[in-house]
Design a protein around this motif. Structure first.
Motif, mmCIF file in Angstrom:
data_model
loop_
_atom_site.group_PDB
_atom_site.id
_atom_site.type_symbol
_atom_site.label_atom_id
_atom_site.label_comp_id
_atom_site.label_asym_id
_atom_site.label_seq_id
_atom_site.Cartn_x
_atom_site.Cartn_y
_atom_site.Cartn_z
ATOM 1 N N VAL A 104 17.525 -13.686 28.299
ATOM 2 C CA VAL A 104 16.432 -12.832 28.774
ATOM 3 C C VAL A 104 16.977 -11.449 29.124
ATOM 4 N N LEU A 105 18.124 -11.401 29.795
ATOM 5 C CA LEU A 105 18.730 -10.125 30.160
ATOM 6 C C LEU A 105 19.093 -9.306 28.918
ATOM 7 N N ALA B 74 11.506 -16.836 24.848
ATOM 8 C CA ALA B 74 12.681 -17.638 25.204
ATOM 9 C C ALA B 74 12.382 -18.533 26.402
ATOM 10 N N ILE B 75 11.706 -17.993 27.393
ATOM 11 C CA ILE B 75 11.361 -18.781 28.584
ATOM 12 C C ILE B 75 10.388 -19.885 28.224
ATOM 13 N N VAL C 124 8.233 -3.405 25.917
ATOM 14 C CA VAL C 124 7.248 -4.426 25.532
ATOM 15 C C VAL C 124 7.881 -5.458 24.598
ATOM 16 N N ALA C 125 8.688 -5.002 23.656
ATOM 17 C CA ALA C 125 9.357 -5.936 22.743
ATOM 18 C C ALA C 125 10.337 -6.824 23.503
ATOM 19 N N GLY C 126 11.065 -6.270 24.444
ATOM 20 C CA GLY C 126 11.993 -7.058 25.249
ATOM 21 C C GLY C 126 11.279 -8.102 26.089
ATOM 22 N N VAL C 127 10.170 -7.719 26.698
ATOM 23 C CA VAL C 127 9.383 -8.672 27.493
ATOM 24 C C VAL C 127 8.834 -9.778 26.598
ATOM 25 N N LEU D 233 15.188 -2.058 25.250
ATOM 26 C CA LEU D 233 15.203 -0.700 25.794
ATOM 27 C C LEU D 233 16.169 0.208 25.027
ATOM 28 N N LEU D 234 17.345 -0.317 24.679
ATOM 29 C CA LEU D 234 18.311 0.509 23.960
ATOM 30 C C LEU D 234 17.831 0.880 22.561
ATOM 31 N N VAL D 235 17.300 -0.093 21.844
ATOM 32 C CA VAL D 235 16.826 0.190 20.482
ATOM 33 C C VAL D 235 15.628 1.136 20.525
ATOM 34 N N GLY D 236 14.672 0.868 21.405
ATOM 35 C CA GLY D 236 13.515 1.751 21.523
ATOM 36 C C GLY D 236 13.907 3.155 21.957
#
Length: 78
Positions: A12-13, A59-60, A50-53, A20-23
């Motif tokens: 998740v981390l 995954a969760i 949004v993609a990370g979330v 965030l890095l890619v965006g």
């Protein structure tokens, strides 16, 4: 905390940071290329978040399904 839970927490981390890095990188690159400063960067960061979330949520959800017994999502009988 089990090794499986720790692995899911790290995933998740990593999903959040990678989004965030890619965006941010793509937004910065578009800003430099098209001269839209700072609109593409802000948009890229928001979309990356949004993609990370979304990836973290998947995954969760997958971990929760496996922890509950891996059923097909139907109602569980006692």
């Amino acid at each position: 905390m089990s090794h499986r839970q720790t692995g899911v927490a790290y995933r998740v981390l990593v999903d959040m940071i990678a989004g965030l890095l890619v965006g941010g990188f793509l937004g910065y690159w578009l800003d430099r290329w098209l001269g839209w400063t700072p609109y593409a960067l802000v948009t890229g960061l928001v979309l990356g978040f949004v993609a990370g979330v979304n990836n973290a949520w998947r995954a969760i959800r997958q971990y929760s399904k496996e922890a509950a017994g891996g059923d097909d999502g139907g109602p569980r009988l006692p």
